[in-house]
Design a protein around this motif. Structure first.
Motif, PDB file in Angstrom:
ATOM      1  N   SER A  47     -38.627   0.186  10.724  1.00  0.00           N
ATOM      2  CA  SER A  47     -37.367   0.792  10.325  1.00  0.00           C
ATOM      3  C   SER A  47     -37.402   2.286  10.589  1.00  0.00           C
ATOM      4  O   SER A  47     -38.450   2.863  10.867  1.00  0.00           O
ATOM      5  CB  SER A  47     -37.084   0.529   8.838  1.00  0.00           C
ATOM      6  N   GLY A  48     -36.229   2.907  10.505  1.00  0.00           N
ATOM      7  CA  GLY A  48     -36.140   4.349  10.684  1.00  0.00           C
ATOM      8  C   GLY A  48     -35.963   4.760  12.126  1.00  0.00           C
ATOM      9  O   GLY A  48     -36.221   3.990  13.056  1.00  0.00           O
ATOM     10  N   VAL A  49     -35.521   6.015  12.323  1.00  0.00           N
ATOM     11  CA  VAL A  49     -35.262   6.504  13.677  1.00  0.00           C
ATOM     12  C   VAL A  49     -36.536   6.558  14.507  1.00  0.00           C
ATOM     13  O   VAL A  49     -36.490   6.473  15.743  1.00  0.00           O
ATOM     14  CB  VAL A  49     -34.575   7.886  13.614  1.00  0.00           C
ATOM     15  N   GLN A  50     -37.692   6.672  13.856  1.00  0.00           N
ATOM     16  CA  GLN A  50     -38.954   6.712  14.595  1.00  0.00           C
ATOM     17  C   GLN A  50     -39.241   5.387  15.298  1.00  0.00           C
ATOM     18  O   GLN A  50     -40.027   5.335  16.248  1.00  0.00           O
ATOM     19  CB  GLN A  50     -40.127   7.077  13.665  1.00  0.00           C
ATOM     20  N   ALA A  51     -38.598   4.310  14.855  1.00  0.00           N
ATOM     21  CA  ALA A  51     -38.773   3.000  15.496  1.00  0.00           C
ATOM     22  C   ALA A  51     -37.659   2.699  16.493  1.00  0.00           C
ATOM     23  O   ALA A  51     -37.685   1.668  17.167  1.00  0.00           O
ATOM     24  CB  ALA A  51     -38.813   1.902  14.430  1.00  0.00           C
ATOM     25  N   ALA A  52     -36.677   3.602  16.610  1.00  0.00           N
ATOM     26  CA  ALA A  52     -35.519   3.360  17.473  1.00  0.00           C
ATOM     27  C   ALA A  52     -35.879   3.512  18.948  1.00  0.00           C
ATOM     28  O   ALA A  52     -36.729   4.320  19.313  1.00  0.00           O
ATOM     29  CB  ALA A  52     -34.396   4.334  17.107  1.00  0.00           C
ATOM     30  N   HIS A  53     -35.212   2.735  19.801  1.00  0.00           N
ATOM     31  CA  HIS A  53     -35.393   2.861  21.243  1.00  0.00           C
ATOM     32  C   HIS A  53     -34.214   2.225  21.958  1.00  0.00           C
ATOM     33  O   HIS A  53     -33.509   1.363  21.398  1.00  0.00           O
ATOM     34  CB  HIS A  53     -36.706   2.224  21.707  1.00  0.00           C
ATOM     35  N   ALA A  54     -33.978   2.630  23.182  1.00  0.00           N
ATOM     36  CA  ALA A  54     -32.788   2.215  23.930  1.00  0.00           C
ATOM     37  C   ALA A  54     -32.816   0.751  24.348  1.00  0.00           C
ATOM     38  O   ALA A  54     -31.782   0.205  24.732  1.00  0.00           O
ATOM     39  CB  ALA A  54     -32.619   3.101  25.165  1.00  0.00           C
ATOM     40  N   LEU A  55     -33.965   0.089  24.282  1.00  0.00           N
ATOM     41  CA  LEU A  55     -34.070  -1.295  24.730  1.00  0.00           C
ATOM     42  C   LEU A  55     -33.887  -2.308  23.606  1.00  0.00           C
ATOM     43  O   LEU A  55     -34.017  -3.507  23.835  1.00  0.00           O
ATOM     44  CB  LEU A  55     -35.433  -1.524  25.393  1.00  0.00           C
ATOM     45  N   LEU A  56     -33.582  -1.836  22.406  1.00  0.00           N
ATOM     46  CA  LEU A  56     -33.522  -2.737  21.255  1.00  0.00           C
ATOM     47  C   LEU A  56     -32.497  -3.858  21.451  1.00  0.00           C
ATOM     48  O   LEU A  56     -32.717  -4.994  21.030  1.00  0.00           O
ATOM     49  CB  LEU A  56     -33.180  -1.953  19.985  1.00  0.00           C
ATOM     50  N   PHE A  57     -31.382  -3.539  22.108  1.00  0.00           N
ATOM     51  CA  PHE A  57     -30.289  -4.513  22.220  1.00  0.00           C
ATOM     52  C   PHE A  57     -30.263  -5.232  23.566  1.00  0.00           C
ATOM     53  O   PHE A  57     -29.355  -6.018  23.835  1.00  0.00           O
ATOM     54  CB  PHE A  57     -28.948  -3.797  22.014  1.00  0.00           C
ATOM     55  N   GLU A  58     -31.249  -4.972  24.409  1.00  0.00           N
ATOM     56  CA  GLU A  58     -31.283  -5.547  25.753  1.00  0.00           C
ATOM     57  C   GLU A  58     -31.163  -7.069  25.708  1.00  0.00           C
ATOM     58  O   GLU A  58     -32.001  -7.762  25.122  1.00  0.00           O
ATOM     59  CB  GLU A  58     -32.596  -5.164  26.434  1.00  0.00           C
ATOM     60  N   ASN A  59     -30.066  -7.605  26.313  1.00  0.00           N
ATOM     61  CA  ASN A  59     -29.814  -9.044  26.400  1.00  0.00           C
ATOM     62  C   ASN A  59     -29.591  -9.737  25.057  1.00  0.00           C
ATOM     63  O   ASN A  59     -29.527 -10.967  24.997  1.00  0.00           O
ATOM     64  CB  ASN A  59     -30.947  -9.753  27.147  1.00  0.00           C
ATOM     65  N   ALA A  60     -29.459  -8.951  23.977  1.00  0.00           N
ATOM     66  CA  ALA A  60     -29.118  -9.544  22.686  1.00  0.00           C
ATOM     67  C   ALA A  60     -27.605  -9.721  22.608  1.00  0.00           C
ATOM     68  O   ALA A  60     -26.856  -9.116  23.373  1.00  0.00           O
ATOM     69  CB  ALA A  60     -29.602  -8.643  21.550  1.00  0.00           C
ATOM     70  N   TYR A  61     -27.145 -10.550  21.686  1.00  0.00           N
ATOM     71  CA  TYR A  61     -25.712 -10.689  21.474  1.00  0.00           C
ATOM     72  C   TYR A  61     -25.206  -9.504  20.646  1.00  0.00           C
ATOM     73  O   TYR A  61     -25.863  -9.059  19.697  1.00  0.00           O
ATOM     74  CB  TYR A  61     -25.382 -11.987  20.745  1.00  0.00           C
ATOM     75  N   TYR A  62     -24.044  -8.992  21.034  1.00  0.00           N
ATOM     76  CA  TYR A  62     -23.382  -7.925  20.283  1.00  0.00           C
ATOM     77  C   TYR A  62     -21.971  -8.436  20.005  1.00  0.00           C
ATOM     78  O   TYR A  62     -21.156  -8.575  20.906  1.00  0.00           O
ATOM     79  CB  TYR A  62     -23.340  -6.636  21.106  1.00  0.00           C
ATOM     80  N   VAL A  63     -21.687  -8.739  18.730  1.00  0.00           N
ATOM     81  CA  VAL A  63     -20.419  -9.359  18.355  1.00  0.00           C
ATOM     82  C   VAL A  63     -19.401  -8.290  17.957  1.00  0.00           C
ATOM     83  O   VAL A  63     -19.718  -7.387  17.177  1.00  0.00           O
ATOM     84  CB  VAL A  63     -20.619 -10.340  17.185  1.00  0.00           C
ATOM     85  N   LEU A  64     -18.196  -8.405  18.481  1.00  0.00           N
ATOM     86  CA  LEU A  64     -17.070  -7.581  18.061  1.00  0.00           C
ATOM     87  C   LEU A  64     -16.054  -8.481  17.372  1.00  0.00           C
ATOM     88  O   LEU A  64     -15.807  -9.607  17.810  1.00  0.00           O
ATOM     89  CB  LEU A  64     -16.419  -6.882  19.249  1.00  0.00           C
ATOM     90  N   THR A  65     -15.454  -7.975  16.275  1.00  0.00           N
ATOM     91  CA  THR A  65     -14.514  -8.783  15.497  1.00  0.00           C
ATOM     92  C   THR A  65     -13.186  -8.057  15.329  1.00  0.00           C
ATOM     93  O   THR A  65     -12.814  -7.670  14.214  1.00  0.00           O
ATOM     94  CB  THR A  65     -15.104  -9.139  14.121  1.00  0.00           C
ATOM     95  N   PRO A  66     -12.443  -7.864  16.409  1.00  0.00           N
ATOM     96  CA  PRO A  66     -11.138  -7.211  16.296  1.00  0.00           C
ATOM     97  C   PRO A  66     -10.142  -8.096  15.560  1.00  0.00           C
ATOM     98  O   PRO A  66     -10.246  -9.323  15.592  1.00  0.00           O
ATOM     99  CB  PRO A  66     -10.725  -6.995  17.751  1.00  0.00           C
ATOM    100  N   GLU A  67      -9.163  -7.471  14.926  1.00  0.00           N
ATOM    101  CA  GLU A  67      -8.077  -8.212  14.297  1.00  0.00           C
ATOM    102  C   GLU A  67      -7.076  -8.651  15.371  1.00  0.00           C
ATOM    103  O   GLU A  67      -7.027  -8.080  16.461  1.00  0.00           O
ATOM    104  CB  GLU A  67      -7.393  -7.326  13.254  1.00  0.00           C
ATOM    105  N   PRO A  68      -6.258  -9.661  15.081  1.00  0.00           N
ATOM    106  CA  PRO A  68      -5.275 -10.112  16.069  1.00  0.00           C
ATOM    107  C   PRO A  68      -4.340  -9.005  16.553  1.00  0.00           C
ATOM    108  O   PRO A  68      -3.873  -9.040  17.692  1.00  0.00           O
ATOM    109  CB  PRO A  68      -4.499 -11.198  15.302  1.00  0.00           C
ATOM    110  N   ASP A  69      -4.066  -8.011  15.674  1.00  0.00           N
ATOM    111  CA  ASP A  69      -3.165  -6.931  16.066  1.00  0.00           C
ATOM    112  C   ASP A  69      -3.901  -5.718  16.629  1.00  0.00           C
ATOM    113  O   ASP A  69      -3.299  -4.660  16.850  1.00  0.00           O
ATOM    114  CB  ASP A  69      -2.302  -6.494  14.879  1.00  0.00           C
ATOM    115  N   SER A  70      -5.206  -5.855  16.875  1.00  0.00           N
ATOM    116  CA  SER A  70      -5.961  -4.740  17.461  1.00  0.00           C
ATOM    117  C   SER A  70      -5.500  -4.496  18.889  1.00  0.00           C
ATOM    118  O   SER A  70      -5.093  -5.424  19.602  1.00  0.00           O
ATOM    119  CB  SER A  70      -7.465  -5.053  17.461  1.00  0.00           C
ATOM    120  N   SER A  71      -5.563  -3.228  19.293  1.00  0.00           N
ATOM    121  CA  SER A  71      -5.189  -2.868  20.656  1.00  0.00           C
ATOM    122  C   SER A  71      -6.150  -3.502  21.647  1.00  0.00           C
ATOM    123  O   SER A  71      -7.365  -3.290  21.576  1.00  0.00           O
ATOM    124  CB  SER A  71      -5.205  -1.346  20.816  1.00  0.00           C
TER     125      SER A  71
END
Length: 377
Positions: free
Chosen positions: A128-152
């Motif tokens: 945990s923490g920013v010391q463990a952060a890196h740009a490859l963390l999300f590589e090929n992982a699912y990233y879900v977005l949940t817009p509302e029906p009236d979202s632009s």
């Protein structure tokens, strides 16, 4: 003037997003955190271009604002943002693991003329923490977005394009309530089950210490996630209560069926559910980033000789394979091997197997051919 992205909370997820935006886009990345020490560390590590402990200073003229704080605090930050003079056309998102409740908060921003689109990157780490952060963390992982029906639609496309470019994740658009049911079943419920099991065995162990002494192998693997952060999981479960209650009802029903089958000696039912679960388990995606942090382990058989563990560690070290942990298996019921080796990265795990086998060690992994054990009395 450079376009700006403000990251509110520069821990593991927020920091990793910051690294991703800095390395793969031309946006100026602004970090916000209530801890000045965390901001200083984020700047030193190069995660952000500048950092603030003042929210108004962090979000001024930001084109995108990503709320990367614990789920129990997201609503508070949305309320604060709604009372600030944000840039016209700003898109606000979050990284919380529950979405229905957060999306309701997001309507406060929409009422102010701003765009809010819920988000959930389905990746994490045991650190945990920013010391463990890196740009490859999300590589090929699912990233879900949940817009509302009236979202632009234009705003959804803009955010999707930015996140895909920065994170290299697989973007998925999903209804907020459906998202919460899915993650409730595959992540939140397993945490509840593991926590309850550890607590139950802990109660038994209070009267007889052998419960913990013999706890190894399958018990440790099954309950690994029970070591998660208590406050974080308190907030997640309460935030997702609408989905958790029916999921728990279904689980209780399942356990009741198990109890009744055992009580009546229904061998066919017991065998059938184990067989079906085995088939379903073997059909799950392999080595895929997801909500539960993956572990990469193999076991090997070694003789009980002085220096043998050091030889294994040295062998891997000489080949620049990063070994995270070594554990001697005392209780090996249903487990292959004597020495369990753990790796933090899939690449280290995959390189270690042929190295160990070339040195004469027999390796066993989750995918090794299973051996049926018959116990004779």
């Amino acid at each position: 003037m450079n376009k700006k992205i403000a990251i509110l909370g520069v821990g593991l997820i927020g920091g990793s997003l910051a690294f991703s935006f800095k390395e793969r886009t031309d946006y100026r990345v602004i970090g916000f955190d209530t801890s000045e020490a965390t901001i200083d560390q984020a700047i030193t590590l190069g995660a952000v271009d500048e950092g603030h402990t003042s929210l108004p200073e962090a979000v001024v003229n930001a084109d995108y604002i990503i709320i990367a704080v614990p789920v129990g605090q997201i609503g508070l930050y949305i309320n604060q943002l709604a009372n600030l003079p944000l840039k016209k056309g700003v898109i606000v998102s979050d990284v919380g693991s529950t979405k229905a409740e957060v999306t309701k908060y997001g309507k406060i921003l929409k009422d102010k003329g701003y765009s809010f689109i819920g988000g959930h990157p389905m990746a994490g780490s045991h650190r945990s923490g920013v010391q463990a952060a890196h740009a490859l963390l999300f590589e090929n992982a699912y990233y879900v977005l949940t817009p509302e029906p009236d979202s632009s639609l234009s705003d959804v496309e803009k955010l999707s394009h930015l996140l895909k470019k920065a994170t290299h994740a697989q973007l998925v658009v999903m209804d907020a309530e459906y998202h919460d049911k899915v993650v409730g079943a595959i992540s939140h419920l397993p945490h509840v089950i593991a926590t309850g099991l550890v607590a139950q065995v802990g109660n038994y162990n209070d009267a007889n210490g052998w419960f913990h002494r013999l706890a190894a192998g399958g018990f440790r693997d099954l309950t690994r996630i029970a070591a998660s952060h208590p406050v974080m999981w308190r907030d997640i479960l309460l935030s997702n209560r609408e989905e958790m209650l029916p999921l728990l009802d279904d689980w209780i029903k399942q356990m009741t069926n198990f109890r009744q089958a055992i009580d009546r000696g229904d061998a066919d039912w017991i065998e059938a559910i184990f067989a079906r679960s085995r088939d379903l388990r073997q059909g799950l995606p392999d080595k895929k980033k997801g909500l539960l942090t993956p572990i990469y382990e193999c076991s090997i058989n070694i003789p009980d000789e002085p220096g043998i563990i050091g030889q294994v560690a040295t062998l891997l070290g000489e080949h620049e394979v990063n070994l995270s942990n070594i554990h001697i298996m005392e209780n090996r019921e249903e487990m292959h091997g004597i020495l369990r080796l753990t790796f933090r990265k899939l690449t280290d795990f995959e390189r270690a197997i042929p190295i160990l086998e070339a040195a004469g060690y027999s390796t066993y992994t989750e995918n090794s051919k299973e051996v049926d054990h018959v116990h004779l009395n």
